[in-house]
Write a protein that holds these residues in place. Sequence first.
Motif, PDB file in Angstrom:
ATOM      1  N   MET A 197       0.801  -1.228   0.000  1.00 36.56           N
ATOM      2  CA  MET A 197       0.000   0.000   0.000  1.00 36.56           C
ATOM      3  C   MET A 197       0.835   1.281   0.000  1.00 36.56           C
ATOM      4  SD  MET A 197      -2.992  -0.921   2.639  1.00 36.56           S
ATOM      5  CE  MET A 197      -2.769  -2.558   3.270  1.00 36.56           C
ATOM      6  N   ASP A 198       1.997   1.259   0.609  1.00 34.11           N
ATOM      7  CA  ASP A 198       2.836   2.452   0.716  1.00 34.11           C
ATOM      8  C   ASP A 198       3.806   2.496  -0.453  1.00 34.11           C
ATOM      9  OD1 ASP A 198       1.542   2.778   3.129  1.00 34.11           O
ATOM     10  OD2 ASP A 198       3.154   1.860   4.279  1.00 34.11           O
ATOM     11  N   THR A 199       4.103   3.711  -0.914  1.00 29.79           N
ATOM     12  CA  THR A 199       4.999   3.855  -2.054  1.00 29.79           C
ATOM     13  C   THR A 199       5.687   5.215  -2.005  1.00 29.79           C
ATOM     14  OG1 THR A 199       5.157   3.620  -4.447  1.00 29.79           O
ATOM     15  CG2 THR A 199       3.223   4.763  -3.599  1.00 29.79           C
ATOM     16  N   PHE A 200       6.485   5.488  -3.016  1.00 31.29           N
ATOM     17  CA  PHE A 200       7.199   6.760  -3.084  1.00 31.29           C
ATOM     18  C   PHE A 200       7.373   7.168  -4.537  1.00 31.29           C
ATOM     19  CE2 PHE A 200      10.459   3.635  -3.651  1.00 31.29           C
ATOM     20  CZ  PHE A 200      11.375   4.207  -4.512  1.00 31.29           C
ATOM     21  N   ALA A 201       7.744   8.428  -4.727  1.00 34.95           N
ATOM     22  CA  ALA A 201       8.089   8.948  -6.052  1.00 34.95           C
ATOM     23  C   ALA A 201       9.303   9.838  -5.869  1.00 34.95           C
ATOM     24  CB  ALA A 201       6.932   9.742  -6.633  1.00 34.95           C
ATOM     25  N   GLU A 202      10.201   9.822  -6.857  1.00 32.72           N
ATOM     26  CA  GLU A 202      11.420  10.623  -6.762  1.00 32.72           C
ATOM     27  C   GLU A 202      11.721  11.269  -8.105  1.00 32.72           C
ATOM     28  OE1 GLU A 202      14.876   8.235  -6.014  1.00 32.72           O
ATOM     29  OE2 GLU A 202      14.125   6.614  -7.257  1.00 32.72           O
ATOM     30  N   TYR A 203      12.426  12.381  -8.025  1.00 35.82           N
ATOM     31  CA  TYR A 203      12.852  13.060  -9.238  1.00 35.82           C
ATOM     32  C   TYR A 203      14.116  13.847  -8.922  1.00 35.82           C
ATOM     33  CZ  TYR A 203      12.972  16.091 -13.286  1.00 35.82           C
ATOM     34  OH  TYR A 203      13.363  16.761 -14.407  1.00 35.82           O
ATOM     35  N   ALA A 204      15.096  13.787  -9.818  1.00 37.81           N
ATOM     36  CA  ALA A 204      16.347  14.539  -9.675  1.00 37.81           C
ATOM     37  C   ALA A 204      16.423  15.561 -10.807  1.00 37.81           C
ATOM     38  CB  ALA A 204      17.538  13.604  -9.724  1.00 37.81           C
ATOM     39  N   HIS A 205      16.695  16.802 -10.434  1.00 36.95           N
ATOM     40  CA  HIS A 205      16.765  17.911 -11.383  1.00 36.95           C
ATOM     41  C   HIS A 205      18.169  18.505 -11.336  1.00 36.95           C
ATOM     42  CE1 HIS A 205      15.347  21.451 -13.577  1.00 36.95           C
ATOM     43  NE2 HIS A 205      16.030  22.179 -12.720  1.00 36.95           N
ATOM     44  N   LYS A 206      18.739  18.799 -12.517  1.00 35.11           N
ATOM     45  CA  LYS A 206      20.064  19.405 -12.581  1.00 35.11           C
ATOM     46  C   LYS A 206      20.048  20.455 -13.680  1.00 35.11           C
ATOM     47  CE  LYS A 206      24.886  17.989 -12.589  1.00 35.11           C
ATOM     48  NZ  LYS A 206      25.827  16.884 -12.728  1.00 35.11           N
ATOM     49  N   ASN A 207      20.520  21.673 -13.337  1.00 38.73           N
ATOM     50  CA  ASN A 207      20.507  22.742 -14.334  1.00 38.73           C
ATOM     51  C   ASN A 207      21.912  23.235 -14.683  1.00 38.73           C
ATOM     52  OD1 ASN A 207      21.273  24.297 -12.144  1.00 38.73           O
ATOM     53  ND2 ASN A 207      19.455  25.584 -12.149  1.00 38.73           N
ATOM     54  N   GLY A 208      22.951  22.542 -14.279  1.00 40.06           N
ATOM     55  CA  GLY A 208      24.314  22.956 -14.570  1.00 40.06           C
ATOM     56  C   GLY A 208      24.940  23.779 -13.465  1.00 40.06           C
ATOM     57  N   LYS A 209      24.116  24.423 -12.637  1.00 37.76           N
ATOM     58  CA  LYS A 209      24.625  25.245 -11.542  1.00 37.76           C
ATOM     59  C   LYS A 209      24.299  24.638 -10.181  1.00 37.76           C
ATOM     60  CE  LYS A 209      23.786  29.198 -14.449  1.00 37.76           C
ATOM     61  NZ  LYS A 209      22.850  30.258 -14.731  1.00 37.76           N
ATOM     62  N   MET A 210      23.225  23.873 -10.128  1.00 36.57           N
ATOM     63  CA  MET A 210      22.826  23.209  -8.885  1.00 36.57           C
ATOM     64  C   MET A 210      22.002  21.973  -9.211  1.00 36.57           C
ATOM     65  SD  MET A 210      19.772  25.723  -7.465  1.00 36.57           S
ATOM     66  CE  MET A 210      19.533  24.853  -5.975  1.00 36.57           C
ATOM     67  N   TYR A 211      21.894  21.087  -8.228  1.00 37.92           N
ATOM     68  CA  TYR A 211      21.039  19.912  -8.386  1.00 37.92           C
ATOM     69  C   TYR A 211      19.962  19.957  -7.304  1.00 37.92           C
ATOM     70  CZ  TYR A 211      23.334  17.783  -4.362  1.00 37.92           C
ATOM     71  OH  TYR A 211      23.820  17.525  -3.113  1.00 37.92           O
ATOM     72  N   ALA A 212      18.866  19.287  -7.567  1.00 36.95           N
ATOM     73  CA  ALA A 212      17.771  19.166  -6.607  1.00 36.95           C
ATOM     74  C   ALA A 212      17.238  17.744  -6.678  1.00 36.95           C
ATOM     75  CB  ALA A 212      16.671  20.162  -6.921  1.00 36.95           C
ATOM     76  N   CYS A 213      17.119  17.110  -5.541  1.00 36.27           N
ATOM     77  CA  CYS A 213      16.543  15.766  -5.449  1.00 36.27           C
ATOM     78  C   CYS A 213      15.266  15.858  -4.631  1.00 36.27           C
ATOM     79  CB  CYS A 213      17.500  14.798  -4.769  1.00 36.27           C
ATOM     80  SG  CYS A 213      19.012  14.534  -5.675  1.00 36.27           S
ATOM     81  N   GLY A 214      14.170  15.439  -5.205  1.00 38.34           N
ATOM     82  CA  GLY A 214      12.881  15.461  -4.513  1.00 38.34           C
ATOM     83  C   GLY A 214      12.382  14.058  -4.286  1.00 38.34           C
ATOM     84  N   LEU A 215      11.865  13.806  -3.103  1.00 36.64           N
ATOM     85  CA  LEU A 215      11.380  12.480  -2.727  1.00 36.64           C
ATOM     86  C   LEU A 215      10.069  12.658  -1.977  1.00 36.64           C
ATOM     87  CD1 LEU A 215      12.013   9.433  -2.570  1.00 36.64           C
ATOM     88  CD2 LEU A 215      13.292   9.909  -0.496  1.00 36.64           C
ATOM     89  N   VAL A 216       9.026  11.967  -2.425  1.00 34.79           N
ATOM     90  CA  VAL A 216       7.709  12.039  -1.793  1.00 34.79           C
ATOM     91  C   VAL A 216       7.285  10.635  -1.417  1.00 34.79           C
ATOM     92  CG1 VAL A 216       5.276  12.645  -2.099  1.00 34.79           C
ATOM     93  CG2 VAL A 216       7.042  14.088  -3.088  1.00 34.79           C
ATOM     94  N   TYR A 217       6.963  10.459  -0.123  1.00 37.12           N
ATOM     95  CA  TYR A 217       6.446   9.189   0.364  1.00 37.12           C
ATOM     96  C   TYR A 217       4.928   9.298   0.482  1.00 37.12           C
ATOM     97  CZ  TYR A 217      11.218   8.273   1.926  1.00 37.12           C
ATOM     98  OH  TYR A 217      12.566   8.083   1.976  1.00 37.12           O
ATOM     99  N   GLY A 218       4.240   8.252   0.064  1.00 38.08           N
ATOM    100  CA  GLY A 218       2.793   8.133   0.262  1.00 38.08           C
ATOM    101  C   GLY A 218       2.556   6.962   1.187  1.00 38.08           C
ATOM    102  N   LEU A 219       2.265   7.242   2.456  1.00 38.03           N
ATOM    103  CA  LEU A 219       2.084   6.198   3.472  1.00 38.03           C
ATOM    104  C   LEU A 219       0.609   6.098   3.824  1.00 38.03           C
ATOM    105  CD1 LEU A 219       5.065   7.349   5.685  1.00 38.03           C
ATOM    106  CD2 LEU A 219       5.066   5.518   4.016  1.00 38.03           C
ATOM    107  N   TYR A 220       0.030   4.921   3.641  1.00 37.23           N
ATOM    108  CA  TYR A 220      -1.402   4.728   3.890  1.00 37.23           C
ATOM    109  C   TYR A 220      -1.673   4.665   5.380  1.00 37.23           C
ATOM    110  CZ  TYR A 220      -6.101   2.892   3.564  1.00 37.23           C
ATOM    111  OH  TYR A 220      -7.449   2.736   3.680  1.00 37.23           O
ATOM    112  N   LEU A 221      -2.684   5.428   5.810  1.00 40.59           N
ATOM    113  CA  LEU A 221      -3.101   5.423   7.210  1.00 40.59           C
ATOM    114  C   LEU A 221      -4.263   4.462   7.380  1.00 40.59           C
ATOM    115  CD1 LEU A 221      -3.084   9.285   7.791  1.00 40.59           C
ATOM    116  CD2 LEU A 221      -1.342   7.659   8.449  1.00 40.59           C
ATOM    117  N   GLU A 222      -4.047   3.386   8.099  1.00 43.49           N
ATOM    118  CA  GLU A 222      -5.105   2.389   8.294  1.00 43.49           C
ATOM    119  C   GLU A 222      -6.093   2.835   9.342  1.00 43.49           C
ATOM    120  OE1 GLU A 222      -2.918  -1.141   9.188  1.00 43.49           O
ATOM    121  OE2 GLU A 222      -2.488  -1.496   7.092  1.00 43.49           O
TER     122      GLU A 222
END
Length: 173
Positions: A148-173
């Motif tokens: 039931m629980d999962t995540f999504a990630e994305y890494a962005h790079k523009n030549g001057k800096m990088y950004a890593c984004g991570l989102v968790y989706g945790l199901y509340l029972e």
Amino acid sequence: MSTAVRRQSTDTGRVNLRRQSVDVNRIASNIGRSSMDGTRAAMILTSAQSRPPQGPRIENSYRLEPEKAFPSVSVKKIIQSVFEEMIGDKKYDPAESTLLAGKLADVIKHRVKELGHTRYKIVATVALGPAVMSSVAMVSRCVWNPSMDTFAEYAHKNGKMYACGLVYGLYLE
């Protein structure tokens, strides 16, 4: 109900505790009565006293599985669009990056919540850094239900800096 009152003696510096008894039922019965000067009495509750429940009480649904699965692909697109909108061609600035990372994480979390998955707890993290001569390894650990629980990630790079984004989706029972 009783609460402890802390008093500090001015001459010796010692702290004395004194018990003070509060009868909440007696105070509550006086709320509706007018006092001698025509004003109404009010009841003041402290954190040590019980508070009446706030808002409507909702029954448990006892639902053990989500109605619809967490959309990892849509969340990845949200992270990508937020990074492209808010980072663009910015240069890495250590003083500004802390505030920017927090703002990015908040925007991502609110946009993911707009998808309407009410029974999921959304956790968003963003890491920023300079793109020159940098090597990063990100690791995260979580206790979760893999069905039931999962995540999504994305890494962005523009030549001057990088950004890593991570989102968790945790199901509340």
